[in-house]
Scaffold this active site. Sequence first.
Site, PDB file in Angstrom:
ATOM      1  N   MET B   1     100.107 -18.903 -39.488  1.00  0.00           N
ATOM      2  CA  MET B   1      99.905 -20.448 -39.119  1.00  0.00           C
ATOM      3  C   MET B   1      99.038 -20.688 -38.308  1.00  0.00           C
ATOM      4  O   MET B   1      98.689 -19.878 -37.726  1.00  0.00           O
ATOM      5  CB  MET B   1     101.412 -20.656 -38.682  1.00  0.00           C
ATOM      6  CG  MET B   1     102.074 -22.119 -38.913  1.00  0.00           C
ATOM      7  SD  MET B   1     103.167 -22.676 -38.122  1.00  0.00           S
ATOM      8  CE  MET B   1     104.389 -21.500 -38.898  1.00  0.00           C
ATOM      9  N   PRO B   2      98.381 -21.593 -38.553  1.00  0.00           N
ATOM     10  CA  PRO B   2      98.568 -22.732 -39.663  1.00  0.00           C
ATOM     11  C   PRO B   2      97.940 -22.156 -41.010  1.00  0.00           C
ATOM     12  O   PRO B   2      97.160 -21.273 -41.138  1.00  0.00           O
ATOM     13  CB  PRO B   2      97.755 -23.901 -39.059  1.00  0.00           C
ATOM     14  CG  PRO B   2      97.158 -23.533 -37.689  1.00  0.00           C
ATOM     15  CD  PRO B   2      97.311 -22.245 -37.624  1.00  0.00           C
ATOM     16  N   THR B   3      98.544 -22.737 -42.070  1.00  0.00           N
ATOM     17  CA  THR B   3      98.218 -22.550 -43.489  1.00  0.00           C
ATOM     18  C   THR B   3      97.615 -23.729 -43.759  1.00  0.00           C
ATOM     19  O   THR B   3      98.229 -25.189 -43.927  1.00  0.00           O
ATOM     20  CB  THR B   3      99.443 -22.256 -44.218  1.00  0.00           C
ATOM     21  OG1 THR B   3     100.141 -21.072 -43.773  1.00  0.00           O
ATOM     22  CG2 THR B   3      98.925 -21.946 -45.571  1.00  0.00           C
ATOM     23  N   ASP B  40      95.321 -19.109 -42.440  1.00  0.00           N
ATOM     24  CA  ASP B  40      95.215 -19.135 -43.792  1.00  0.00           C
ATOM     25  C   ASP B  40      94.797 -20.419 -44.401  1.00  0.00           C
ATOM     26  O   ASP B  40      95.110 -21.289 -44.083  1.00  0.00           O
ATOM     27  CB  ASP B  40      96.505 -18.662 -44.399  1.00  0.00           C
ATOM     28  CG  ASP B  40      96.867 -17.048 -44.305  1.00  0.00           C
ATOM     29  OD1 ASP B  40      97.797 -17.147 -43.684  1.00  0.00           O
ATOM     30  OD2 ASP B  40      96.089 -16.363 -44.906  1.00  0.00           O
TER      31      ASP B  40
ATOM     32  N   GLU C   7     100.122 -26.927 -42.943  1.00  0.00           N
ATOM     33  CA  GLU C   7     101.319 -26.608 -42.172  1.00  0.00           C
ATOM     34  C   GLU C   7     101.133 -25.882 -40.910  1.00  0.00           C
ATOM     35  O   GLU C   7     100.484 -24.870 -40.840  1.00  0.00           O
ATOM     36  CB  GLU C   7     102.225 -25.836 -43.231  1.00  0.00           C
ATOM     37  CG  GLU C   7     102.442 -26.187 -44.386  1.00  0.00           C
ATOM     38  CD  GLU C   7     102.943 -25.546 -45.558  1.00  0.00           C
ATOM     39  OE1 GLU C   7     102.989 -24.180 -45.273  1.00  0.00           O
ATOM     40  OE2 GLU C   7     103.366 -25.921 -46.627  1.00  0.00           O
TER      41      GLU C   7
END
Lengths: 70, 70, 70, 70, 70, 70
Positions: B1-3, B40, C7
């Site tokens: 995270m974050p993605t 990511d 996210e």
Amino acid sequence: MPTIRVELMTGRTVEQKRALAAALTEATVRTLGGNASSVDVVFFDIERHDWATGGELWLDKMAAPPASAG
Amino acid sequence: MPTIRVELMTGRTVEQKRALAAALTEATVRTLGGNASSVDVVFFDIERHDWATGGELWLDKMAAPPASAG
Amino acid sequence: MPTIRVELMTGRTVEQKRALAAALTEATVRTLGGNASSVDVVFFDIERHDWATGGELWLDKMAAPPASAG
Amino acid sequence: MPTIRVELMTGRTVEQKRALAAALTEATVRTLGGNASSVDVVFFDIERHDWATGGELWLDKMAAPPASAG
Amino acid sequence: MPTIRVELMTGRTVEQKRALAAALTEATVRTLGGNASSVDVVFFDIERHDWATGGELWLDKMAAPPASAG
Amino acid sequence: MPTIRVELMTGRTVEQKRALAAALTEATVRTLGGNASSVDVVFFDIERHDWATGGELWLDKMAAPPASAG
């Protein structure tokens, strides 16, 4: 519902996806109860040049020689 | 995270994606702190016939002659 | 287009999101060209009990005492 | 906004997507008001071996003889 | 399938979502054929501080006085 | 990778999500091999008024008396 969406690196066979869809559905029904017919599983193949971690494409990570290489 | 998941029109090169993955990761770490290795980035190429705005496919928008054409 | 969907763990302030939206948009235009007005950024806050890595909820990972604790 | 993302089984023609994009946009503006130009529709084609319901790939469901077959 | 996922700015009523779900499903069946029972619609409410266009949060865009204001 | 994203009706407890995250991760490693630490699971709670099937919100489906009711 539930809907399970799986992003995975390109290269898995249909047979692996067949097995994974069954395993994920079974795990969901075993854990949450409910009916398998209400569980959807959707696979998204991601190419190595479309996925980066730490700012580096997996295409490049996997092309680099192992760190220990002389 | 974050993605970070990026949908973009089909046609960008691996080199552009390499640069964008690095730039997005750098911008995220610079802004939120944390470690680049936890970031990511995933790219999704969208064809012009798979994206519509205002009810019109970009395939058709881009095929139409410019408004000013005689 | 492009649409950037981020996210991230719940807890970031509006100010952090304001800065991250600007930084991601700038990085995208700098790298791909095009117009900032065509770039969308959407944030999804994910609770620690809604995100697991290695089969463990981050709620539990972050509640566990550090490994080195006596 | 709104952004409408449609996952559908691979095989629809560009013409069907053209018509569906227009119909979804019209339905959205008719129901919510607002301007069609702010509505995006994005299609994701899903292969039959990438979609499972009830733990079974649609590839297999559609290959199986109809239940009533002698 | 198809699954229709709609991201829209927070603030729509259940009644609006009820009407939009029906309208999107009707538009899909009318255009693609098939059975309404196979169409899923999922709504995602996005806060104004979670959506940016052109690098600016809609929270800020909507707070700014109209351009023409004296 | 893989990243598993689960949309489920609101109402599941943290304990159920803890168990489901573990079960889905185990099923994935058992089926595809690889390391559990590379598997992410993300849950998205969907309200009954945000999910429709066959054009009808689950809020309404679940409020309607059973078909057999006199």
